[in-house]
Design an enzyme around this catalytic site. Sequence first.
Site, PDB file in Angstrom:
ATOM      1  N   GLY A  77     -21.475 -12.968 -69.553  1.00 33.75           N
ATOM      2  CA  GLY A  77     -20.965 -12.864 -68.191  1.00 33.75           C
ATOM      3  C   GLY A  77     -21.613 -13.864 -67.251  1.00 33.75           C
ATOM      4  CB  THR A  78     -25.137 -14.910 -66.843  1.00 31.53           C
ATOM      5  OG1 THR A  78     -25.594 -13.567 -66.672  1.00 31.53           O
ATOM      6  CG2 THR A  78     -25.930 -15.842 -65.941  1.00 31.53           C
ATOM      7  CD  GLN A 190     -20.772  -3.342 -65.018  1.00 29.23           C
ATOM      8  OE1 GLN A 190     -20.362  -2.327 -65.590  1.00 29.23           O
ATOM      9  NE2 GLN A 190     -21.965  -3.845 -65.288  1.00 29.23           N
ATOM     10  CB  THR A 248     -21.821 -25.239 -83.157  1.00 30.78           C
ATOM     11  OG1 THR A 248     -21.946 -26.632 -83.429  1.00 30.78           O
ATOM     12  CG2 THR A 248     -21.247 -24.531 -84.371  1.00 30.78           C
ATOM     13  CB  CYS A 335     -41.499  -0.415 -56.203  1.00 28.94           C
ATOM     14  SG  CYS A 335     -43.048  -0.555 -55.327  1.00 28.94           S
TER      15      CYS A 335
HETATM   16  C1  LIG Z   1     -20.912  -7.620 -62.628  1.00 23.30           C
HETATM   17  C2  LIG Z   1     -21.701  -8.359 -63.641  1.00 23.30           C
HETATM   18  N1  LIG Z   1     -21.588  -9.700 -63.737  1.00 23.30           N
HETATM   19  C3  LIG Z   1     -22.271 -10.401 -64.645  1.00 23.30           C
HETATM   20  C4  LIG Z   1     -23.138  -9.802 -65.523  1.00 23.30           C
HETATM   21  C5  LIG Z   1     -23.894 -10.630 -66.500  1.00 23.30           C
HETATM   22  O1  LIG Z   1     -23.352 -10.542 -67.764  1.00 23.30           O
HETATM   23  P1  LIG Z   1     -24.245 -10.957 -69.044  1.00 23.30           P
HETATM   24  O2  LIG Z   1     -25.269  -9.891 -69.195  1.00 23.30           O
HETATM   25  O3  LIG Z   1     -23.277 -10.978 -70.172  1.00 23.30           O
HETATM   26  O4  LIG Z   1     -24.814 -12.300 -68.763  1.00 23.30           O
HETATM   27  C6  LIG Z   1     -23.296  -8.405 -65.458  1.00 23.30           C
HETATM   28  C7  LIG Z   1     -24.216  -7.700 -66.385  1.00 23.30           C
HETATM   29  O5  LIG Z   1     -25.337  -7.406 -66.106  1.00 23.30           O
HETATM   30  C8  LIG Z   1     -22.570  -7.683 -64.500  1.00 23.30           C
HETATM   31  O6  LIG Z   1     -22.709  -6.360 -64.379  1.00 23.30           O
END
Ligand SMILES: Cc1ncc(COP(=O)(O)O)c(C=O)c1O
Lengths: 405, 120
Positions: A77-78, A190, A248, A335
């Site tokens: 996702g990132t 999500q 790859t 925290c």
């Molecule tokens: C809304 C959202 N975007 C992006 C990510 C990142 O995805 P990933 O963990 O596959 O890099 C997450 C997960 O933590 C997420 O909840």
Amino acid sequence: MIETYLPSRVYLDNSASTKLAPEVLAAMLPYFTEQFGNASSIHSFGQQAKGAMDEARRQVATLIGADFNEIVFVSGGTEADNLAVRGIAENYRSKGNHIITSEFEHPAVRNTCASLEKQGFRVTYLPIYENGLVRVEDVKSAITEDTILISIMHANNEVGTIQPIREIGGLVKEIRLERKHLFFHTDAVQSVGKTPVDVKLLGVDALSLSGHKFHGPKGIGALYLRKGVRINPQVTGGRHEKERRAGTENVPAIVGLGCAAELAKENLLEFQNIALLRDYLEREITRLIPEIKFNGDKESRLPNIANISFSYIEGEALLIALDLKGLAVSTGSACSSGSTEPSPVLVAMGLSKEMVRGSIRFSFSRYTTQAEVDYVLSVLPEVVTRLRRVSPLYKQAMAIEQHKY
Amino acid sequence: MQYSKVILEHLENPRNVGEMIDADSFAEVVNNACGDKIKLFIKFGDKQIISATMKAYGCVPTISAASFLTEWLKGKTIKEAVNLEVDELISLLEGLPRGKRHAADLAIEALQRTLLSYKP
Ligand SMILES: Cc1ncc(COP(=O)(O)O)c(C=O)c1O
């Protein structure tokens, strides 16, 4: 429901990550062993890998209503968020300098926007209202001649609220009749597999998804990129993924993602019933524990997330105390080094500091059972009471124990 | 976050919880940066501390350090109590994770303030 099984450990942190589906593991295994070819090779080993990848691309495309060629495999996702936001912004920079996003994006989008800001882009962070939703009017009034990209997440990872993506998508299409270079990205990490996601219906140009959030493997995800939308690749090298992402391909993970996507599609309708279990949890918590607050819009949210603030106590203490009972959840409070970094999401929703610190997220998966929820209900009240009894913020007469020696 | 057995045990069974109405001295300290809070109450005898009670709000080690302290103080002389240092408390707690030292700082601050406000 009759369940005699008493769980020893209960995992209700599925928004953080999910268990790999056994079917997914089985699908992946051969690609670690016999079928190890490089998908770019033209011999039979390579072509087998290529074939498996094609199948996975079809499975992912089908899940979100995209075309085969509109799917780019990335490392999660990132990376999908980085590729969409930075890739589009950099590519269309000559057309404009303005990006619109929200105050409550995942760091993968938020920090990417912040880094683009340093490179001279202008970024507007739209507010989130108390219900955890952005307003379409705000998007509309933020758009200028200079806007090239809007990035708003589909479902929020902390409170589960589903944003009005379809409405924003419609707005973008309207504006695009006059201004060609305005693009709309949504982080659907999500929501994919939890609520219907169709890129055409939503009207998005780019969409991020991640395997490990719907019982696929970690470290694999995809970016949907509408045909005709150009990006600056962020990883340069060979000509993989139609020159949108070099390297790859991770074939076993891609196969796993495809399998997870297919299972998610099959299970999507039934998954909506998870809301019944979630609502049961919320109802019972309301009955058993006073002075709590549910965070996020009740109507427009994912079926599998409950975010609850418990007055007078701190999320981390609650989380660890529950962990000692074998229950895994998460909190919006972190925290460290003597300063609390409260969840920007809950802060953006206007919660008081104390309510942000006392927030806990329960997130369900399709494997969550009634017995597990009942287990939560059997331990939570006692733990909350114990921590409140210790808390100096808890002024209730009955809670004050006065010692005399 | 990996917490020691001692810290987790105090979280599960916090000792001497509450406000002592006939305390000889009392202090309330707050960590303004994170909002953690400890209230400490002490009752003194001729030579030794008779008992201590506490209330604590905040992350796990803040609660556990306060709880631990109330037990440790019992039977100690004022001199022994004054001399308790942050690092010694941390080792009595079997260590603190990175970034959590402030919990022991706050507990020691609560102790020092309570001792300072004692007028025999
Ligand atoms: C809304 C959202 N975007 C992006 C990510 C990142 O995805 P990933 O963990 O596959 O890099 C997450 C997960 O933590 C997420 O909840």
